[in-house]
Design an enzyme around this catalytic site. Structure first.
Site, PDB file in Angstrom:
ATOM      1  N   CYS A   1       0.836  -1.216   0.000  1.00  0.00           N
ATOM      2  CA  CYS A   1       0.000   0.000   0.000  1.00  0.00           C
ATOM      3  C   CYS A   1       0.867   1.261   0.000  1.00  0.00           C
ATOM      4  O   CYS A   1       0.648   2.183  -0.811  1.00  0.00           O
ATOM      5  CB  CYS A   1      -0.949  -0.011   1.195  1.00  0.00           C
ATOM      6  SG  CYS A   1      -0.176  -0.450   2.764  1.00  0.00           S
TER       7      CYS A   1
ATOM      8  N   HIS B   1      -2.785   5.395   6.517  1.00  0.00           N
ATOM      9  CA  HIS B   1      -1.415   5.872   6.701  1.00  0.00           C
ATOM     10  C   HIS B   1      -1.353   7.331   6.224  1.00  0.00           C
ATOM     11  O   HIS B   1      -2.149   7.739   5.371  1.00  0.00           O
ATOM     12  CB  HIS B   1      -0.415   5.120   5.828  1.00  0.00           C
ATOM     13  CG  HIS B   1      -0.417   3.637   5.933  1.00  0.00           C
ATOM     14  ND1 HIS B   1      -0.116   2.955   7.084  1.00  0.00           N
ATOM     15  CD2 HIS B   1      -0.640   2.668   5.001  1.00  0.00           C
ATOM     16  CE1 HIS B   1      -0.137   1.655   6.862  1.00  0.00           C
ATOM     17  NE2 HIS B   1      -0.466   1.451   5.601  1.00  0.00           N
TER      18      HIS B   1
HETATM   19  P1  NAD Z   1      -5.424 -10.844   5.987  1.00  0.00           P
HETATM   20  O1  NAD Z   1      -4.809 -11.532   7.137  1.00  0.00           O
HETATM   21  O2  NAD Z   1      -6.489  -9.843   6.207  1.00  0.00           O
HETATM   22  O3  NAD Z   1      -6.010 -11.928   4.972  1.00  0.00           O
HETATM   23  C1  NAD Z   1      -5.299 -13.072   4.588  1.00  0.00           C
HETATM   24  C2  NAD Z   1      -6.268 -14.225   4.416  1.00  0.00           C
HETATM   25  O4  NAD Z   1      -5.564 -15.362   3.901  1.00  0.00           O
HETATM   26  C3  NAD Z   1      -6.927 -14.643   5.717  1.00  0.00           C
HETATM   27  O5  NAD Z   1      -8.317 -14.816   5.490  1.00  0.00           O
HETATM   28  C4  NAD Z   1      -6.245 -15.989   6.028  1.00  0.00           C
HETATM   29  O6  NAD Z   1      -7.108 -16.869   6.727  1.00  0.00           O
HETATM   30  C5  NAD Z   1      -5.968 -16.508   4.631  1.00  0.00           C
HETATM   31  N1  NAD Z   1      -4.925 -17.561   4.558  1.00  0.00           N
HETATM   32  C6  NAD Z   1      -4.063 -17.952   5.521  1.00  0.00           C
HETATM   33  N2  NAD Z   1      -3.267 -18.950   5.038  1.00  0.00           N
HETATM   34  C7  NAD Z   1      -3.627 -19.158   3.759  1.00  0.00           C
HETATM   35  C8  NAD Z   1      -3.188 -20.052   2.745  1.00  0.00           C
HETATM   36  N3  NAD Z   1      -2.214 -20.957   2.939  1.00  0.00           N
HETATM   37  N4  NAD Z   1      -3.793 -20.007   1.519  1.00  0.00           N
HETATM   38  C9  NAD Z   1      -4.772 -19.106   1.288  1.00  0.00           C
HETATM   39  N5  NAD Z   1      -5.245 -18.253   2.231  1.00  0.00           N
HETATM   40  C10 NAD Z   1      -4.670 -18.278   3.428  1.00  0.00           C
HETATM   41  O7  NAD Z   1      -4.214 -10.215   5.150  1.00  0.00           O
HETATM   42  P2  NAD Z   1      -4.275  -8.940   4.201  1.00  0.00           P
HETATM   43  O8  NAD Z   1      -4.140  -7.719   5.019  1.00  0.00           O
HETATM   44  O9  NAD Z   1      -5.414  -9.076   3.263  1.00  0.00           O
HETATM   45  O10 NAD Z   1      -2.889  -9.104   3.425  1.00  0.00           O
HETATM   46  C11 NAD Z   1      -2.754  -9.949   2.298  1.00  0.00           C
HETATM   47  C12 NAD Z   1      -1.539  -9.519   1.510  1.00  0.00           C
HETATM   48  O11 NAD Z   1      -1.750  -8.175   1.062  1.00  0.00           O
HETATM   49  C13 NAD Z   1      -0.222  -9.489   2.290  1.00  0.00           C
HETATM   50  O12 NAD Z   1       0.832  -9.779   1.393  1.00  0.00           O
HETATM   51  C14 NAD Z   1      -0.123  -8.047   2.744  1.00  0.00           C
HETATM   52  O13 NAD Z   1       1.189  -7.646   3.016  1.00  0.00           O
HETATM   53  C15 NAD Z   1      -0.688  -7.339   1.534  1.00  0.00           C
HETATM   54  N6  NAD Z   1      -1.242  -5.999   1.789  1.00  0.00           N
HETATM   55  C16 NAD Z   1      -1.954  -5.739   2.914  1.00  0.00           C
HETATM   56  C17 NAD Z   1      -2.453  -4.465   3.139  1.00  0.00           C
HETATM   57  C18 NAD Z   1      -3.202  -4.107   4.375  1.00  0.00           C
HETATM   58  O14 NAD Z   1      -3.105  -2.967   4.801  1.00  0.00           O
HETATM   59  N7  NAD Z   1      -3.955  -4.988   4.974  1.00  0.00           N
HETATM   60  C19 NAD Z   1      -2.248  -3.473   2.188  1.00  0.00           C
HETATM   61  C20 NAD Z   1      -1.560  -3.783   1.001  1.00  0.00           C
HETATM   62  C21 NAD Z   1      -1.043  -5.068   0.819  1.00  0.00           C
END
Ligand code: NAD
Length: 343
Positions: free
Chosen positions: A141, A220
């Site tokens: 992000c 942020h």
């Molecule tokens: P999150 O924890 O909200 O969601 C992740 C999901 O994946 C959960 O539902 C979890 O149960 C599931 N999961 C766990 N193990 C798994 C597997 N083996 N296979 C498939 N699903 C599985 O995480 P998020 O915040 O959505 O982040 C996801 C990605 O996006 C990360 O790489 C993170 O760095 C990136 N990201 C996050 C944000 C943020 O602010 N939340 C912003 C930009 C990028």
């Protein structure tokens, strides 16, 4: 023929990416994979998304919860042209092996290191580099926000040196286990990893970043100081340029948006988006928060971490499959489908 897209991992990013894919005219959502039953799994089925069992989850758990299951994640992958991996950071790298052996293309998120994919991506900065690739990583992000801003600033005024402090939200709104709830926590990685991440997109950009975590869940905020090589005469040139660029939203002083609470209140108030979420997928700037002092440009930008990367994921797929003739065309298509106001 629509490109068949699956979403593996249905949390903060995955549920938004799934909604975004379902709203694109040239993409079909094959399904979403969740590891265990939850309110989010329930909403996925209520939205009509085929629900697959991902990770170490079991079908029995979902059946016991009364949730209809379309199959296991391998079946979802086999039915897809591309998987958008939205699993937690570092898990995407594990999942990459399955995508490669299944012969399916993949989009990864910024929680993975850059070498998980052939190219790191931002729609405004390097759409063409993702063309026809099998694996693409949408940067985080904060990096997405900095890359968008650099796409405007570097070509118009030249960047000699960019320094940014990232005031990071402590947790996403649903993450009750994270903190701090009272404290300001400096990140002792000096400089922080965000600068090198932006350089995966702009290799020659001279940028250094630092970060602090603060007790908020909304957004942020970046505090930017950019030394320009061809500075404009005043700040109005800068915010006018941002105003005519897609994926920026500029608040005027008369709107009385004093900080991130009003930004997100605005997101809740503005007419409902087609994907139905009160998100703010644009970089948010303030006219009053842009200053030019000689060669020095100062500006604040606020970033809704839950949603800013969503349109970039859609454009990444378009680049990979040649669904748009160029980046601006894809950005316009994506923004129209998502309801992001397009200048
Ligand atoms: P999150 O924890 O909200 O969601 C992740 C999901 O994946 C959960 O539902 C979890 O149960 C599931 N999961 C766990 N193990 C798994 C597997 N083996 N296979 C498939 N699903 C599985 O995480 P998020 O915040 O959505 O982040 C996801 C990605 O996006 C990360 O790489 C993170 O760095 C990136 N990201 C996050 C944000 C943020 O602010 N939340 C912003 C930009 C990028």
């Amino acid at each position: 023929m629509k490109v068949k897209v699956a979403v593996n991992g249905y949390g903060t990013i995955g549920k938004r990416v799934a909604d975004a894919i379902a709203s694109q005219p040239d993409m079909a959502l094959v399904g979403v994979a969740k590891t265990r039953p939850s309110f989010e799994a329930r909403v996925a089925t209520e939205r009509g998304y085929p629900l697959y069992v991902g990770g170490k989850g079991t079908k029995a758990e979902f059946v016991a919860a009364g949730l209809p299951v379309a199959g296991m994640v391998d079946e979802m992958i086999a039915a897809s042209d591309v998987v958008v991996d939205c699993s937690p950071e570092k898990v995407g790298r594990e999942n990459a092996k399955t995508y490669a052996s299944g012969g399916v293309r993949a989009v990864f998120q910024g929680g993975e290191k850059a070498d998980v994919a052939e190219v790191s991506f931002n729609s405004l900065a390097n759409f063409e580099r993702a063309r026809d690739r099998r694996t693409v990583r949408v940067v985080s992000c904060n990096s997405t926000a900095l890359a968008r801003a650099a796409s405007v600033i570097a070509p118009h005024w030249g960047v000699e040196r960019w320094e940014a402090t990232i005031v990071r939200r402590a947790a996403d709104p649903g993450e009750t286990g994270r903190g701090p709830i009272n404290g300001i926590m400096p990140n002792f990685d000096l400089p922080s990893h965000h600068g090198p991440d932006v350089q995966t997109i702009f290799p020659s950009l001279s940028i250094a970043t630092t970060a602090v975590v603060v007790p908020t869940t909304l957004m942020h905020v970046h505090v930017n100081h950019v030394r320009l090589s061809r500075p404009p005469p005043d700040a109005a040139r800068v915010f006018d340029r941002f105003r005519i660029t897609p994926r920026f939203h500029i608040f005027a002083p008369w709107e009385h948006v004093d900080g991130t609470p009003q930004v997100m209140e605005f997101a809740r108030d503005r007419p409902t988006r087609p994907i139905g979420r009160p998100d703010m997928m644009e970089n948010v700037l303030w006219e009053a928060g842009v200053r030019v002092d000689g060669a020095d440009l100062y500006f604040f930008q606020a970033i809704h971490q839950e949603s800013i990367v969503v349109p970039e994921n859609i454009d990444a797929i378009r680049a990979m499959f040649g669904l748009a003739e160029d980046g601006p065309t894809s950005v316009a298509m994506t923004d129209k489908a998502l309801g992001i106001p397009h200048p």
